[in-house]
Write a protein that holds these residues in place. Structure first.
Motif, mmCIF file in Angstrom:
data_model
loop_
_atom_site.group_PDB
_atom_site.id
_atom_site.type_symbol
_atom_site.label_atom_id
_atom_site.label_comp_id
_atom_site.label_asym_id
_atom_site.label_seq_id
_atom_site.Cartn_x
_atom_site.Cartn_y
_atom_site.Cartn_z
ATOM 1 N N LYS A 81 66.415 40.662 53.380
ATOM 2 C CA LYS A 81 67.099 39.822 54.288
ATOM 3 C C LYS A 81 66.220 39.240 55.384
ATOM 4 O O LYS A 81 65.418 39.923 56.123
ATOM 5 C CB LYS A 81 68.474 40.587 54.735
ATOM 6 C CG LYS A 81 69.372 40.777 53.560
ATOM 7 C CD LYS A 81 70.735 41.058 54.105
ATOM 8 C CE LYS A 81 71.658 41.266 53.083
ATOM 9 N NZ LYS A 81 71.473 42.699 52.197
ATOM 10 N N ILE A 82 66.833 38.099 56.054
ATOM 11 C CA ILE A 82 66.012 37.280 56.935
ATOM 12 C C ILE A 82 65.554 38.142 58.183
ATOM 13 O O ILE A 82 64.425 38.269 58.712
ATOM 14 C CB ILE A 82 66.684 36.013 57.694
ATOM 15 C CG1 ILE A 82 66.705 35.193 56.351
ATOM 16 C CG2 ILE A 82 65.888 35.373 58.618
ATOM 17 C CD1 ILE A 82 67.575 33.896 56.561
ATOM 18 N N ASN A 83 66.744 38.922 58.762
ATOM 19 C CA ASN A 83 66.503 39.870 59.903
ATOM 20 C C ASN A 83 66.145 41.061 59.795
ATOM 21 O O ASN A 83 66.169 41.915 60.988
ATOM 22 C CB ASN A 83 67.601 39.705 60.861
ATOM 23 C CG ASN A 83 67.884 38.023 61.044
ATOM 24 O OD1 ASN A 83 66.806 37.453 61.548
ATOM 25 N ND2 ASN A 83 69.084 37.569 61.094
ATOM 26 N N LEU A 84 65.787 41.831 58.637
ATOM 27 C CA LEU A 84 65.515 42.972 58.510
ATOM 28 C C LEU A 84 63.982 43.109 58.046
ATOM 29 O O LEU A 84 63.506 42.281 57.584
ATOM 30 C CB LEU A 84 66.326 43.770 57.272
ATOM 31 C CG LEU A 84 67.740 43.522 57.528
ATOM 32 C CD1 LEU A 84 68.486 44.195 56.051
ATOM 33 C CD2 LEU A 84 68.110 44.417 58.549
ATOM 34 N N ARG A 85 63.534 44.176 58.442
ATOM 35 C CA ARG A 85 62.158 44.589 57.966
ATOM 36 C C ARG A 85 62.448 45.266 56.448
ATOM 37 O O ARG A 85 63.674 45.711 56.318
ATOM 38 C CB ARG A 85 61.624 45.773 58.834
ATOM 39 C CG ARG A 85 61.282 45.365 60.228
ATOM 40 C CD ARG A 85 60.128 46.280 60.879
ATOM 41 N NE ARG A 85 60.626 47.623 60.969
ATOM 42 C CZ ARG A 85 61.203 48.269 61.640
ATOM 43 N NH1 ARG A 85 61.476 47.499 62.868
ATOM 44 N NH2 ARG A 85 61.360 49.379 61.647
ATOM 45 N N ASP A 89 65.817 47.156 54.366
ATOM 46 C CA ASP A 89 66.862 46.534 53.427
ATOM 47 C C ASP A 89 67.298 47.285 52.318
ATOM 48 O O ASP A 89 66.158 47.851 51.474
ATOM 49 C CB ASP A 89 65.996 45.223 52.968
ATOM 50 C CG ASP A 89 66.866 44.394 51.984
ATOM 51 O OD1 ASP A 89 67.583 44.819 50.969
ATOM 52 O OD2 ASP A 89 66.942 43.043 52.359
ATOM 53 N N THR A 120 66.410 28.947 56.903
ATOM 54 C CA THR A 120 65.310 29.605 57.673
ATOM 55 C C THR A 120 64.121 28.626 57.646
ATOM 56 O O THR A 120 64.375 27.412 57.340
ATOM 57 C CB THR A 120 64.910 31.225 57.254
ATOM 58 O OG1 THR A 120 64.081 31.568 58.169
ATOM 59 C CG2 THR A 120 64.156 30.951 55.666
ATOM 60 N N LYS A 124 58.722 31.661 57.908
ATOM 61 C CA LYS A 124 59.702 32.872 57.764
ATOM 62 C C LYS A 124 59.981 33.240 56.257
ATOM 63 O O LYS A 124 59.940 34.404 56.022
ATOM 64 C CB LYS A 124 61.019 32.852 58.638
ATOM 65 C CG LYS A 124 60.724 33.094 59.980
ATOM 66 C CD LYS A 124 62.073 33.316 60.755
ATOM 67 C CE LYS A 124 61.815 33.818 62.125
ATOM 68 N NZ LYS A 124 62.878 33.506 62.987
#
Ligand SMILES: [Zn+2]
Length: 524
Positions: A81-85, A89, A120, A124
């Motif tokens: 997911k975009i905002n996770l390391r 996830d 995004t 990214k």
């Protein structure tokens, strides 16, 4: 163009195939299909997408580990997911804990998706791909990268599509699969694009094509000609929208059209196709190349006659090679040769120009004029032969039956009573059902079971009604086709009448008579 070589066969029936409208595999279904694909010798089986919202998908990977399947098992997933390391996830962690032999990770290769769907930035998205693959490789996974919408991406922004696959290779993916996710590419586009990517990537390339324009098989073969070494598809081409590339066609073409030694037992191809249809519970494509029931069916009098004299006159290869068989169908257009040949299939030796052959031909023509079509109802045709040839089939006589529908405030139910004679016994049975035909079928089975308990093995698996001579409005006749299954056999019957219940009765009764006559004593 390069000569074709044996690619790695990667099956995604259990994942992409399961996305088809009307298909919904249970874990048991998936296990059965996986065993069959393994026996057939496909190299890799994509088992599903283990993720937090689908416990059944996770369950499959637990169960498949305990099986001895010679194919590699792949778990499918998407980039973090975009905002996770990556390690945060949960879905990526589930891919690791699936303990599959490899992970097929899908990432976006088309700018339209990056901007409008993921919302995004191009940079990214590249990071998501790189560090998701990096994480999985670090956890000991072998990663196949599926570049989603690669061909559309390549058309609209070639540099970015290239950057995506180069980033995946750098991050440690061991194979890169170019996906034609919308199925809108042409064979020449696929060829040129695959060849160009091949110049930039040293890891093996694969192709994953969809069939939205009917080109998935051609596109897959062209990618292989351009140097791809791995081909993805599903059995019977089942999949989202118009489906995926059909592995039955790809394997058939590689082996027969291009003489590639696949190492697969081609004589099991038809059986594999049929097995997957059976479990998918969707309408079979009887006209499917290689494995369809009618792929080698000859109807016209002249064709039927000629193909017997010289098979290659109308068949480009021997149906036995793919485990299929030739069938000569009998219809109003039929000549004497077909009647005789079809008789052989049923086990009757009938001489051409004999009284028997002439009588059967006359009867078939009369029945066709009334609306009977035997191409899809071979069991009824077999019974017609048997009756014309005087075979005794006095299993039971229906004395009378009735069925009626009861409408109540909130529901409609149906009941039926059947009275029949078997030998010197008269038997009566009644049943309820969800409709009058269903109630009749249950009541009839109940009565028959008294003398023939093995009838309980018979399943009525198909029931279809088609209207004929529509111009007569409500007085039009209907054809009812029924399909039955027992002892490893399937058979189909037909009934015709202006009354739908009468047509159903005829088809169902023929179904049980055929069972008692031909199927009951088979050992399978
Ligand atoms: Zn797909």
């Amino acid at each position: 163009m390069k000569l074709l070589h044996r690619p790695k066969f990667y099956d995604t029936t259990l994942r992409d195939g399961n996305q088809a409208i009307g298909v919904n595999f249970s874990v048991d279904d998936k296990m059965k299909i996986a065993r069959k694909l393994g026996e057939f010798g496909l190299d890799c089986i994509e088992g599903g997408w283990p993720n937090v919202s689908s416990p059944a998908e996770i369950e499959f990977f637990k169960r498949i580990k305990k099986e001895k399947i010679s194919s590699e098992i792949a778990a499918f997933g998407i980039t973090r997911k975009i905002n996770l390391r990556p390690e945060e996830d949960r879905n990526l962690r589930l891919l690791v804990s699936s303990e599959a032999d490899c992970v097929t990770l899908m990432g976006k290769a088309w700018m339209l998706h990056v901007e409008k769907i993921l919302r995004t930035t191009p940079k990214k998205n590249l990071e998501m791909i790189s560090d998701s693959i990096g994480y999985l490789v670090g956890e000991g996974c072998k990663v196949i990268f599926d570049a989603e919408h690669f061909f559309d991406g390549y058309n609209s922004n070639r540099d970015y599509a290239n950057e995506v696959v180069v980033a995946a290779e750098k991050a440690g993916a061991s194979e890169i699969v170019l996906c034609d996710t919308r199925g809108a590419s042409t064979p020449t586009q696929v060829y040129e694009t695959t060849q160009s990517v091949k110049g930039r990537i040293s890891k093996p390339l694969g192709i994953h094509a969809h069939n939205d324009r009917g080109l998935a098989t051609a596109n897959s073969l062209y990618a292989l000609m351009a140097g791809a070494e791995h081909v993805q598809g599903t059995i019977n081409g089942i999949g989202e929208r118009c489906g995926n590339a059909n592995l039955v066609e790809i394997i058939g073409n590689l082996s027969i059209t291009y003489s590639v030694e696949t190492g697969l037992d081609l004589s099991k191809l038809t059986q594999l196709s049929s097995y997957v249809y059976e479990i998918s519970n969707i309408q079979r494509n009887n006209y499917q190349p290689f494995a369809g029931r009618f792929a080698f069916a000859h109807k016209g009098g002249i064709h039927g006659h000629a193909v017997l004299k010289c098979p290659e006159a109308y068949e480009s290869f021997d149906p036995l090679i793919v485990g299929n068989r030739r069938s000569i169908t009998v219809s109003g257009q039929t000549g004497m040769a077909n009647i005789v040949e079809k008789g052989k299939e049923f086990g009757f030796k009938i001489r051409k120009n004999s009284i028997h052959a002439a009588r059967i031909l006359k009867k078939v023509k009369e029945k066709e004029a009334e609306g009977y079509h035997y191409e899809n109802a071979a069991a009824s045709l077999n019974l017609l032969y048997a009756r014309e040839l005087g075979v005794e089939m006095n299993y039971f006589d229906i004395l009378n039956w009735r069925a009626f529908v009861v409408g109540e405030a909130r529901k409609v139910s149906s009941e039926s009573t059947v009275k029949l004679r078997m030998g010197s016994h008269a038997l009566i049975a009644a049943a309820e059902g969800n409709g009058p035909v269903n109630a009749f079928d249950i009541a009839l089975r109940r009565a028959l079971k008294n003398q023939h308990p093995e009838i309980s093995k018979v399943n009525l698996v198909g029931y279809r009604v088609r209207e004929i001579n529509v111009e007569r409005g409500t007085a039009a006749s209907v054809q009812v086709f029924t399909e039955f299954k027992a002892n490893g056999g399937r058979w189909s019957t037909i009934g015709v009448s202006p009354n739908i219940l009468k047509a159903s009765e005829e088809a169902i009764i023929d179904g049980y008579i055929y069972y008692l006559y031909r199927i009951r004593d088979r050992n399978e």
